[in-house]
Design a protein around this motif. Structure first.
Motif, mmCIF file in Angstrom:
data_model
loop_
_atom_site.group_PDB
_atom_site.id
_atom_site.type_symbol
_atom_site.label_atom_id
_atom_site.label_comp_id
_atom_site.label_asym_id
_atom_site.label_seq_id
_atom_site.Cartn_x
_atom_site.Cartn_y
_atom_site.Cartn_z
ATOM 1 N N ALA A 1 -11.251 44.408 -14.254
ATOM 2 C CA ALA A 1 -11.711 43.725 -13.429
ATOM 3 C C ALA A 1 -10.952 43.871 -12.046
ATOM 4 O O ALA A 1 -9.785 43.483 -11.931
ATOM 5 C CB ALA A 1 -11.849 42.152 -13.570
ATOM 6 N N GLU A 2 -11.644 44.470 -11.000
ATOM 7 C CA GLU A 2 -10.880 44.493 -9.683
ATOM 8 C C GLU A 2 -11.505 43.915 -8.660
ATOM 9 O O GLU A 2 -12.788 44.115 -8.285
ATOM 10 C CB GLU A 2 -10.716 46.047 -9.521
ATOM 11 N N LEU A 3 -11.022 43.107 -7.876
ATOM 12 C CA LEU A 3 -11.472 42.492 -6.810
ATOM 13 C C LEU A 3 -10.839 42.896 -5.432
ATOM 14 O O LEU A 3 -9.785 43.420 -5.333
ATOM 15 C CB LEU A 3 -10.993 40.751 -6.927
ATOM 16 N N ILE A 4 -11.800 43.282 -4.632
ATOM 17 C CA ILE A 4 -11.355 44.013 -3.279
ATOM 18 C C ILE A 4 -12.174 42.989 -2.114
ATOM 19 O O ILE A 4 -13.118 42.967 -1.997
ATOM 20 C CB ILE A 4 -11.834 45.441 -3.211
ATOM 21 N N ILE A 5 -11.256 42.589 -1.320
ATOM 22 C CA ILE A 5 -11.505 41.805 -0.024
ATOM 23 C C ILE A 5 -11.185 42.886 1.127
ATOM 24 O O ILE A 5 -9.744 43.205 1.344
ATOM 25 C CB ILE A 5 -10.571 40.571 -0.055
ATOM 26 N N ASP A 6 -11.953 43.223 1.686
ATOM 27 C CA ASP A 6 -11.788 44.170 2.963
ATOM 28 C C ASP A 6 -12.346 43.622 4.353
ATOM 29 O O ASP A 6 -13.361 43.505 4.670
ATOM 30 C CB ASP A 6 -12.816 45.468 2.571
ATOM 31 N N GLY A 7 -11.308 43.271 5.222
ATOM 32 C CA GLY A 7 -11.588 43.097 6.364
ATOM 33 C C GLY A 7 -12.507 41.796 6.757
ATOM 34 O O GLY A 7 -13.107 41.714 7.767
ATOM 35 N N VAL A 8 -12.280 40.618 5.869
ATOM 36 C CA VAL A 8 -13.421 39.382 5.706
ATOM 37 C C VAL A 8 -12.805 38.645 6.980
ATOM 38 O O VAL A 8 -11.851 38.122 7.166
ATOM 39 C CB VAL A 8 -13.201 38.694 4.511
ATOM 40 N N CYS A 9 -13.839 38.024 7.648
ATOM 41 C CA CYS A 9 -13.528 37.328 8.831
ATOM 42 C C CYS A 9 -14.843 36.044 8.748
ATOM 43 O O CYS A 9 -15.926 36.355 8.343
ATOM 44 C CB CYS A 9 -13.962 37.858 10.184
ATOM 45 N N LYS A 10 -14.321 34.844 8.921
ATOM 46 C CA LYS A 10 -15.165 33.740 8.466
ATOM 47 C C LYS A 10 -14.911 32.848 9.676
ATOM 48 O O LYS A 10 -13.814 32.325 10.062
ATOM 49 C CB LYS A 10 -14.887 33.109 7.327
ATOM 50 N N SER A 11 -15.912 32.349 10.303
ATOM 51 C CA SER A 11 -16.140 31.191 11.386
ATOM 52 C C SER A 11 -16.986 30.202 11.098
ATOM 53 O O SER A 11 -17.797 30.045 10.249
ATOM 54 C CB SER A 11 -16.219 31.767 12.677
ATOM 55 N N PHE A 12 -16.728 28.998 11.753
ATOM 56 C CA PHE A 12 -17.638 27.811 11.496
ATOM 57 C C PHE A 12 -17.848 27.374 12.911
ATOM 58 O O PHE A 12 -17.153 27.704 13.932
ATOM 59 C CB PHE A 12 -16.784 26.622 10.815
ATOM 60 N N GLY A 13 -19.258 26.476 13.121
ATOM 61 C CA GLY A 13 -19.545 25.956 14.519
ATOM 62 C C GLY A 13 -20.377 27.076 15.118
ATOM 63 O O GLY A 13 -20.822 28.048 14.756
ATOM 64 N N ARG A 14 -20.827 26.497 16.193
ATOM 65 C CA ARG A 14 -21.728 27.342 17.258
ATOM 66 C C ARG A 14 -21.273 27.392 18.560
ATOM 67 O O ARG A 14 -20.464 26.463 18.971
ATOM 68 C CB ARG A 14 -23.222 26.707 17.162
#
Length: 273
Positions: free
Chosen positions: A2-15
């Protein structure tokens, strides 16, 4: 594997003008059977990142994959345990675990056997017919762990699972989790605000910085396994804990000891006395 890869993830909230970025360019890869903890100051996005990996929230940019398959929502390849126990109060302990197995498509004839096997693994074989209301907090969390592991996920995601427990129960749960992890040999991504807990449990610790959340530092925990509470008294453990704490403290605003409290705080203090 099992290999998890998170690559360049960006997350924002609101408008629009009120939109706030909470995760910025997160890169992280976990290996097979690796125990990785995520720590950081409040508001750094630890729980948001875990929610993204669980498929419970979307993200603005980047990618998340498990064994090369993109994460587009919740899936049976990931088990999730939250701080709240999320047990169904109208079902017994065994039925709570069997309910997850039914949702995963296991035949009716197998559910009771698998549920009982996993309840025995977490030390609750004698409580299979009990109701959630009859259980302590630690017992409820053991049911949640048994349920999350019952359908054999590749990765176990845990969001401050022991945060609501007293110190003694928390330590017992840490020992239990270590034993269960060694038995199942699966990848664990574990969010915690307790640095000592992270050092004790982990192969690696990822410290997130704030404003916005980003990978600030990664610490290799090269303490020998299996571990017990005696390792916490070693100089090596103390040195690792200090390094991780120093990284987090840089993101925490602390009022200097010699700085007077605001007038309103003094007034409120006098009223409470």
């Amino acid at each position: 594997m099992a290999e998890l890869i998170i690559d360049g993830v960006c997350k924002s909230f609101g408008r629009r003008a009120k939109r706030k970025t909470v995760l910025s360019d997160i890169d992280l890869a976990t290996g097979d059977n690796e125990f990785v903890s995520i720590v950081g100051a409040s508001g750094c996005g630890k729980s948001t990142l875990l929610s993204v990996v669980a498929g419970l929230q979307g993200y603005d940019a980047g990618s998340v994959s498990v064994d090369g398959e993109p994460v587009v929502g919740p899936g049976l390849d990931r088990g999730v345990v939250f701080q709240s126990y999320t047990l169904l109060p109208w079902k017994t302990v065994r039925q709570n675990v069997a309910f997850a197995l039914a949702a995963a498509g296991y035949p009716r004839g197998q559910r009771r056997r698998i549920a009982d096997e996993h309840l025995a693994l977490v030390g609750l074989a004698d409580s299979a017919d009990a109701w959630p209301a009859q259980l302590s907090g630690g017992m409820k969390q053991r049911v949640a762990i048994a349920r999350a592991l019952s359908y054999k996920p590749r990765i176990l995601l845990m969001d401050e699972p022991f945060g609501a427990l007293d110190a003694m129960t928390r330590h017992q749960m840490q020992l239990l989790l270590t034993r269960v992890w060694e038995h199942h040999r699966l990848t664990v991504l574990f969010v915690t605000h307790d640095v000592e807990e992270a050092v004790y449990l982990s192969d690696r610790i990822v410290a997130l910085g704030t404003n916005p959340g980003h990978v600030k530092a990664i610490f290799e925990i090269d303490l020998p396994r299996p571990r017990d509470e005696s390792i916490m008294a070693t100089p090596e453990f103390g040195a690792l804990k200090s390094r991780v704490l120093d990284s987090i403290r840089e993101d925490i605003d602390v009022i200097p000891i010699d700085e007077p409290l605001p007038a309103t705080a003094n007034h409120n203090l006098q009223e409470s006395v």
